[in-house]
Enzyme design. Structure first.
Site, PDB file in Angstrom:
ATOM      1  N   ASN A 184       0.855  -1.191   0.000  1.00  0.00           N
ATOM      2  CA  ASN A 184       0.000   0.000   0.000  1.00  0.00           C
ATOM      3  C   ASN A 184       0.894   1.246   0.000  1.00  0.00           C
ATOM      4  OD1 ASN A 184      -1.404   2.282   1.081  1.00  0.00           O
ATOM      5  ND2 ASN A 184      -3.090   0.916   1.594  1.00  0.00           N
TER       6      ASN A 184
ATOM      7  N   ASP B 169      -0.064   4.502  -0.118  1.00  0.00           N
ATOM      8  CA  ASP B 169      -0.719   5.757   0.285  1.00  0.00           C
ATOM      9  C   ASP B 169       0.232   6.736   0.967  1.00  0.00           C
ATOM     10  OD1 ASP B 169      -3.062   4.576  -0.513  1.00  0.00           O
ATOM     11  OD2 ASP B 169      -3.817   4.216   1.515  1.00  0.00           O
ATOM     12  N   HIS B 170       1.110   6.183   1.823  1.00  0.00           N
ATOM     13  CA  HIS B 170       1.899   7.100   2.661  1.00  0.00           C
ATOM     14  C   HIS B 170       3.045   7.772   1.918  1.00  0.00           C
ATOM     15  CE1 HIS B 170      -0.760   6.481   5.835  1.00  0.00           C
ATOM     16  NE2 HIS B 170      -0.477   5.212   6.003  1.00  0.00           N
TER      17      HIS B 170
ATOM     18  N   HIS C 247      -5.447   3.690  -1.721  1.00  0.00           N
ATOM     19  CA  HIS C 247      -6.769   4.017  -1.191  1.00  0.00           C
ATOM     20  C   HIS C 247      -7.147   5.423  -1.639  1.00  0.00           C
ATOM     21  CE1 HIS C 247      -9.492   4.018   2.689  1.00  0.00           C
ATOM     22  NE2 HIS C 247     -10.130   4.445   1.609  1.00  0.00           N
TER      23      HIS C 247
ATOM     24  N   ARG D 141      -9.344   7.997  -0.890  1.00  0.00           N
ATOM     25  CA  ARG D 141     -10.306   8.399   0.147  1.00  0.00           C
ATOM     26  C   ARG D 141     -11.155   9.550  -0.353  1.00  0.00           C
ATOM     27  NH1 ARG D 141      -8.784   6.302   5.492  1.00  0.00           N
ATOM     28  NH2 ARG D 141     -10.567   7.483   6.199  1.00  0.00           N
TER      29      ARG D 141
ATOM     30  N   ARG E  25      -6.979  12.757   1.206  1.00  0.00           N
ATOM     31  CA  ARG E  25      -5.911  13.241   2.103  1.00  0.00           C
ATOM     32  C   ARG E  25      -4.527  12.795   1.629  1.00  0.00           C
ATOM     33  NH1 ARG E  25      -7.063   9.635   7.447  1.00  0.00           N
ATOM     34  NH2 ARG E  25      -9.105  10.592   7.228  1.00  0.00           N
TER      35      ARG E  25
ATOM     36  N   GLU F 100      -8.485   0.557  -3.005  1.00  0.00           N
ATOM     37  CA  GLU F 100      -9.421   0.561  -1.874  1.00  0.00           C
ATOM     38  C   GLU F 100     -10.283   1.806  -1.980  1.00  0.00           C
ATOM     39  OE1 GLU F 100      -6.948   0.754   1.549  1.00  0.00           O
ATOM     40  OE2 GLU F 100      -6.021  -1.169   1.154  1.00  0.00           O
TER      41      GLU F 100
ATOM     42  N   THR G  99      -6.848   6.054  10.200  1.00  0.00           N
ATOM     43  CA  THR G  99      -6.753   5.009   9.185  1.00  0.00           C
ATOM     44  C   THR G  99      -8.031   4.178   9.276  1.00  0.00           C
ATOM     45  OG1 THR G  99      -5.415   3.154   8.369  1.00  0.00           O
ATOM     46  CG2 THR G  99      -5.447   3.485  10.759  1.00  0.00           C
ATOM     47  N   THR G 100      -8.223   3.243   8.330  1.00  0.00           N
ATOM     48  CA  THR G 100      -9.472   2.478   8.293  1.00  0.00           C
ATOM     49  C   THR G 100      -9.692   1.734   9.610  1.00  0.00           C
ATOM     50  OG1 THR G 100      -8.863   2.090   5.999  1.00  0.00           O
ATOM     51  CG2 THR G 100     -10.804   0.928   6.826  1.00  0.00           C
TER      52      THR G 100
ATOM     53  N   GLU H  82     -10.913  -9.651   2.356  1.00  0.00           N
ATOM     54  CA  GLU H  82      -9.668  -9.287   3.051  1.00  0.00           C
ATOM     55  C   GLU H  82      -9.989  -9.207   4.531  1.00  0.00           C
ATOM     56  OE1 GLU H  82      -7.314  -6.086   1.451  1.00  0.00           O
ATOM     57  OE2 GLU H  82      -6.347  -5.746   3.398  1.00  0.00           O
TER      58      GLU H  82
ATOM     59  N   HIS I 218      -3.773  -4.844   7.489  1.00  0.00           N
ATOM     60  CA  HIS I 218      -3.953  -3.709   8.395  1.00  0.00           C
ATOM     61  C   HIS I 218      -3.082  -3.864   9.633  1.00  0.00           C
ATOM     62  CE1 HIS I 218      -5.486  -0.170  10.300  1.00  0.00           C
ATOM     63  NE2 HIS I 218      -6.024   0.134   9.141  1.00  0.00           N
TER      64      HIS I 218
HETATM   65  N1  PXP Z   1      -5.789  -3.311   3.785  1.00  0.00           N
HETATM   66  C1  PXP Z   1      -6.763  -2.366   3.837  1.00  0.00           C
HETATM   67  C2  PXP Z   1      -8.128  -2.737   3.356  1.00  0.00           C
HETATM   68  C3  PXP Z   1      -6.508  -1.069   4.307  1.00  0.00           C
HETATM   69  O1  PXP Z   1      -7.492  -0.150   4.368  1.00  0.00           O
HETATM   70  C4  PXP Z   1      -5.185  -0.746   4.690  1.00  0.00           C
HETATM   71  C5  PXP Z   1      -4.870   0.647   5.146  1.00  0.00           C
HETATM   72  O2  PXP Z   1      -5.111   1.550   4.109  1.00  0.00           O
HETATM   73  C6  PXP Z   1      -4.199  -1.754   4.589  1.00  0.00           C
HETATM   74  C7  PXP Z   1      -4.533  -3.018   4.166  1.00  0.00           C
HETATM   75  C8  PXP Z   1      -2.772  -1.484   4.957  1.00  0.00           C
HETATM   76  O3  PXP Z   1      -2.699  -1.175   6.301  1.00  0.00           O
HETATM   77  P1  PXP Z   1      -1.311  -0.706   6.932  1.00  0.00           P
HETATM   78  O4  PXP Z   1      -0.962   0.602   6.295  1.00  0.00           O
HETATM   79  O5  PXP Z   1      -1.621  -0.599   8.377  1.00  0.00           O
HETATM   80  O6  PXP Z   1      -0.300  -1.769   6.604  1.00  0.00           O
END
Ligand code: PXP
Length: 258
Positions: free
Chosen positions: A6, A8-9, A42, A44, A48, A69, A99-100, A148, A211
């Protein structure tokens, strides 16, 4: 075991300066070279971190499949259907969350219509669910391809039991503090994830998890035989600050593919 990273960051860091750098698209090629199987991001509603131009650029240029996502909002689903990633993972979204938090509510108003629309556009659909057998049985009736399993509880229990987090300002107040209770809870949580993975697979659905997974807590989850893919973001991107994205991804792959 396949790894979806992922990213996103990477966009979170870019948005901290509101400029164009670092570009999450660059990460895609490094991740492919390191052995990741999929790019997860993701989109959103509050944009963000990832913006729609990221999704468009990454879907158009990524050599790896994209797992997008998103929430079941009609505008987002409309947009996603026009971009056509390989897979959509439907997640709950709350504006104020960091976060989610928690899995999808199967009674969400636009869930069924979102699934139908995505399937019509030949996009695989995965639901991000709390590990609960009753919920999984209900999800099976919704014609999705995969589930998931949310590993947030496992991750939070693990951090509270085995790290210094409880003594820091980011301590998780909802977690039990007693070490023997935490150990019992971790055992229960893992057994529940194992049972849910088995049930999901027996129903003929693919089983993924994610997650809060990190270099310390991932191995017991990676050993659950029915889980074929882990989606991991924060810990890999955080580690990449110190060792680089290529090495951080390799380190995770070495742990989950043992
Ligand atoms: N899976 C899903 C569905 C998520 O929403 C996220 C966070 O965006 C992740 C996995 C990854 O989570 P993490 O960043 O905590 O590894």
């Amino acid at each position: 075991m396949l790894l979806g990273v992922n990213i996103d960051h990477i966009a979170t860091l870019r948005e901290a300066r509101k400029i164009h750098d670092p570009n999450p698209l660059e990460a895609v090629f490094i991740l492919q070279n390191a052995g990741a199987s999929q790019i997860t991001l993701h989109l959103r509603e509050d944009r963000r971190h990832i913006h729609e131009e990221d999704v468009i650029n990454i879907c158009a240029n990524s050599p790896l499949p994209i797992n997008l996502e998103c929430a079941c909002s009609p505008e987002i689903i409309e947009l996603v259907c026009s971009i056509r990633p390989h897979r959509v993972t439907l997640v709950p979204e709350k504006r104020e969350e960091v976060t989610t938090e928690g899995g999808l509510n199967l009674l969400s108003p636009h869930l069924l219509s979102s699934i139908t629309k995505l399937k019509k556009h030949e996009i695989d659909v995965s639901l991000f669910l709390d590990p609960c057998e009753q919920t999984i049985n209900k999800a099976y009736e919704m014609d999705v391809d995969a589930i998931e399993l949310h590993t947030g509880e496992w991750s939070n229990l693990f951090l509270t039991a085995y790290s210094n987090l409880p003594r820091m300002h980011n301590a998780i107040s909802s977690m039990p503090q007693n070490r023997s209770i935490l150990t019992q809870e971790l055992k229960r949580c893992l057994e529940n994830l194992q049972a849910c993975a088995k049930l999901t697979s027996n129903l003929g659905l693919k089983v993924y998890a994610g997650h809060g997974l990190n270099y310390q807590n991932v191995i017991p989850i990676a050993k659950i035989p029915q889980i074929s893919e882990l989606n991991i973001g924060h810990s890999i991107i955080a580690r990449s600050i110190f060792v680089g994205l290529f090495e951080a991804t390799k380190e995770m792959l070495r742990l989950i593919q043992k």
